[in-house]
Design an enzyme around this catalytic site. Structure first.
Site, PDB file in Angstrom:
ATOM      1  N   HIS A  82       0.848  -1.192   0.000  1.00 36.54           N
ATOM      2  CA  HIS A  82       0.000   0.000   0.000  1.00 36.54           C
ATOM      3  C   HIS A  82       0.879   1.237   0.000  1.00 36.54           C
ATOM      4  O   HIS A  82       1.908   1.269   0.677  1.00 36.54           O
ATOM      5  CB  HIS A  82      -0.898   0.011   1.250  1.00 36.54           C
ATOM      6  CG  HIS A  82      -1.752   1.236   1.335  1.00 36.54           C
ATOM      7  ND1 HIS A  82      -2.922   1.370   0.626  1.00 36.54           N
ATOM      8  CD2 HIS A  82      -1.578   2.397   2.013  1.00 36.54           C
ATOM      9  CE1 HIS A  82      -3.447   2.555   0.874  1.00 36.54           C
ATOM     10  NE2 HIS A  82      -2.641   3.210   1.712  1.00 36.54           N
ATOM     11  N   ASP A 161     -15.296   2.205   7.355  1.00 36.96           N
ATOM     12  CA  ASP A 161     -14.376   3.201   6.796  1.00 36.96           C
ATOM     13  C   ASP A 161     -15.057   4.073   5.750  1.00 36.96           C
ATOM     14  O   ASP A 161     -14.775   5.263   5.653  1.00 36.96           O
ATOM     15  CB  ASP A 161     -13.140   2.515   6.190  1.00 36.96           C
ATOM     16  CG  ASP A 161     -12.203   3.564   5.610  1.00 36.96           C
ATOM     17  OD1 ASP A 161     -11.765   4.437   6.372  1.00 36.96           O
ATOM     18  OD2 ASP A 161     -11.941   3.533   4.388  1.00 36.96           O
ATOM     19  N   ARG A 168     -14.911  12.413   7.394  1.00 38.11           N
ATOM     20  CA  ARG A 168     -13.610  13.067   7.632  1.00 38.11           C
ATOM     21  C   ARG A 168     -13.286  14.034   6.506  1.00 38.11           C
ATOM     22  O   ARG A 168     -12.755  15.125   6.729  1.00 38.11           O
ATOM     23  CB  ARG A 168     -12.503  12.009   7.732  1.00 38.11           C
ATOM     24  CG  ARG A 168     -12.541  11.237   9.031  1.00 38.11           C
ATOM     25  CD  ARG A 168     -11.677  10.002   8.942  1.00 38.11           C
ATOM     26  NE  ARG A 168     -10.290  10.340   8.693  1.00 38.11           N
ATOM     27  CZ  ARG A 168      -9.412   9.547   8.081  1.00 38.11           C
ATOM     28  NH1 ARG A 168      -9.777   8.355   7.652  1.00 38.11           N
ATOM     29  NH2 ARG A 168      -8.184   9.921   7.908  1.00 38.11           N
ATOM     30  N   SER A 183      -8.181   3.606   8.942  1.00 36.54           N
ATOM     31  CA  SER A 183      -8.752   3.576   7.596  1.00 36.54           C
ATOM     32  C   SER A 183      -7.938   2.680   6.656  1.00 36.54           C
ATOM     33  O   SER A 183      -8.479   1.794   5.997  1.00 36.54           O
ATOM     34  CB  SER A 183      -8.796   5.027   7.082  1.00 36.54           C
ATOM     35  OG  SER A 183      -9.118   5.069   5.730  1.00 36.54           O
ATOM     36  N   LYS A 187      -8.844  -1.748   5.799  1.00 33.64           N
ATOM     37  CA  LYS A 187      -9.092  -2.229   4.437  1.00 33.64           C
ATOM     38  C   LYS A 187      -8.047  -3.263   4.028  1.00 33.64           C
ATOM     39  O   LYS A 187      -8.356  -4.263   3.390  1.00 33.64           O
ATOM     40  CB  LYS A 187      -9.081  -1.041   3.459  1.00 33.64           C
ATOM     41  CG  LYS A 187     -10.348  -0.196   3.566  1.00 33.64           C
ATOM     42  CD  LYS A 187     -10.312   1.028   2.682  1.00 33.64           C
ATOM     43  CE  LYS A 187      -9.317   2.030   3.163  1.00 33.64           C
ATOM     44  NZ  LYS A 187      -9.424   3.365   2.619  1.00 33.64           N
TER      45      LYS A 187
HETATM   46  N1  URA Z   1      -5.978   6.614   2.535  1.00 37.15           N
HETATM   47  C1  URA Z   1      -6.981   5.964   3.171  1.00 37.15           C
HETATM   48  O1  URA Z   1      -7.444   4.926   2.705  1.00 37.15           O
HETATM   49  N2  URA Z   1      -7.461   6.488   4.314  1.00 37.15           N
HETATM   50  C2  URA Z   1      -6.967   7.606   4.866  1.00 37.15           C
HETATM   51  O2  URA Z   1      -7.426   8.006   5.915  1.00 37.15           O
HETATM   52  C3  URA Z   1      -5.931   8.277   4.211  1.00 37.15           C
HETATM   53  C4  URA Z   1      -5.434   7.746   3.036  1.00 37.15           C
END
Ligand code: URA
Length: 444
Positions: A82, A161, A168, A183, A187
């Site tokens: 990621h 999320d 947010r 977040s 995932k």
């Molecule tokens: N990417 C995400 O998936 N969540 C965040 O809070 C910031 C970047």
């Protein structure tokens, strides 16, 4: 406990218990907690922060708000990478098929671009027909058959999320380390991986402007991954200038393909190989970073990674035989001589959006054919009249000034060299370690 009482705990700077966090996330997921109370809690977390235990608990609760991918216990490790996001970052397109060639499974669930850095799904959608909305069943089948997939996350995975991120986004509570950790990691952990490698970027084009701030985020992500028994390493990498030369969608796919065909910029190639090497060691598919790097380098050179990429595109209904549509090119030249001292990378990212290559709002549509190609790097000596960037657009004038303003020239040469890789963070005996990265270089 009533939502108002939960909010009061955080407002007063106290720690939330695991049960209180579960109750908050449960209410967010079911809709029992209305937006105004959810955002009050987000603001309290933003202002008061969270301990590592609370952050891990928040991540676990968000993860358990949905389902998790299931893998057969056939010994093949499941891994993913990621990136926290940066302009020109197309490494996912290379790393997914590269890792699949190493006989690990790669269920890469990616996002779209919002703001100045692009999204992997938008890039792949520059390929006509490419599907990024596979169902859980489809994506699991593809991973088991082909070794890799790059597709969007689904409603079933970490649904808390989706709601929290939307809130947010409109309440200025995105840049909070515990909230970003929850977040991203909820995932990624929903993929049920054995190992994760995180590319945490810092600099003028990144969320985190300094390596020190990026290290704080990286430590939180790594600690949280380990708390859920997933071997997690983060590399801190430079985003003071775009990665590679191409910024956009179709142009980035072309550059990733060039890397897979043994051309293409060395920074993209080296970063892809290093990230892949780290996750291969973490999932125990290799014993050393050196051996893993050499294995990945050989696979790239052999053309096997490109072949696997083409099979992934075909499996997801993309037609890569068509030449990708690229808008007409024009060049911007330097008004004066000097040394390229600084790039305001976020401003370049905004220029890509202004050309139509990104979105300001989730509902915006994208023109995949536009983009910007960097013809110079920080530290280069520039002559007046020398081309600085190539703009791919039918309407390049709209960004001329913005792009020129994003490139700062100085009279004196730059004293310091900007390393591509700053360091890596991992956990040893429960403690975060920040270490130098093995100096593995791509042969020229
Ligand atoms: N990417 C995400 O998936 N969540 C965040 O809070 C910031 C970047």
């Amino acid at each position: 406990m009533q939502p108002a009482s939960l909010i009061a705990v955080k407002r007063d700077g106290l720690e939330l218990s695991d049960q209180q966090i579960d109750s908050f996330i449960g209410g967010v997921t079911s809709g029992a907690i209305p937006d105004y109370q959810a955002t009050a809690m987000l603001m309290a977390i933003f202002l008061r922060g969270m301990s590592p235990r609370e952050t891990a608990s928040l991540t676990a609760a968000m993860l358990h708000s949905g389902t998790r991918l299931q893998w057969p216990p056939d010994g093949r490790p499941v891994v993913d990478k990621h990136s926290t996001g940066g302009l020109g970052d197309k490494t996912s397109l290379i790393i997914a098929p590269l890792l699949a060639e190493c006989e690990v499974l790669v269920p890469m669930l990616s996002g779209r671009g919002l703001g100045p850095t692009g999204g992997t799904l938008d890039k792949l959608e520059a390929i006509p027909g490419f599907r990024t909305n596979l169902s859980i069943h489809e994506l699991q089948q593809q991973v088991l058959q082909l070794g890799c997939v790059i597709t969007g996350t689904t409603h079933e995975l970490a649904p808390a999320d989706r709601r929290l991120y939307a809130l947010r986004d409109v309440t200025a509570t995105v840049p909070s380390i515990p909230l970003i950790t929850g977040s991203i990691m909820s995932k990624k952990l929903a993929e049920s991986p054995h190992a994760l490698v995180l590319d945490v970027k810092y600099g003028s084009g990144a969320f985190m402007k300094t390596a020190a701030d990026a290290a704080l985020l990286a430590a939180s992500l790594v600690r949280t991954g380990h708390s859920m028994n997933v071997a997690t390493t983060a590399l801190l990498t430079d985003m003071n200038q775009p990665l590679g030369a191409m910024c956009g969608n179709a142009v980035e796919v072309l550059e990733a393909v060039m890397v897979m065909q043994n051309h293409g910029p060395l920074d993209v190639r080296r970063l892809s190989l290093l990230l892949a090497a780290h996750v291969l060691v973490d999932c125990k598919a290799e014993n050393s970073h050196e051996a893993a790097f050499v294995r990945c380098e050989k696979l790239l050179q052999s053309g096997a990674v490109y072949e696997r990429f083409l099979r992934m595109v075909q499996a997801q209904h993309g037609d890569y035989r068509l030449p990708l549509k690229i808008a007409p090119a024009s060049e911007l030249t330097a008004a004066r001589s000097g040394f390229l001292h600084r790039i305001h990378t976020e401003q370049l990212g905004s220029a890509v959006i202004a050309l139509g290559g990104g979105r300001q709002q989730t509902s915006d549509t994208i023109d995949h054919s536009v983009g910007i190609e960097m013809l110079v790097r920080i530290g280069d000596q520039i002559e007046a009249g020398q081309p600085l960037v190539r703009i791919y657009s039918r309407n390049p004038d709209v960004v001329h000034q913005q792009v020129l303003d994003a490139m700062e020239l100085s009279d004196a040469p730059l004293q310091e060299h900007l390393p591509l890789i700053h360091s890596r963070l991992t956990i040893n005996a429960g403690q975060i370690e920040q270490l130098a990265v093995p100096d593995l270089q791509v042969p020229r």
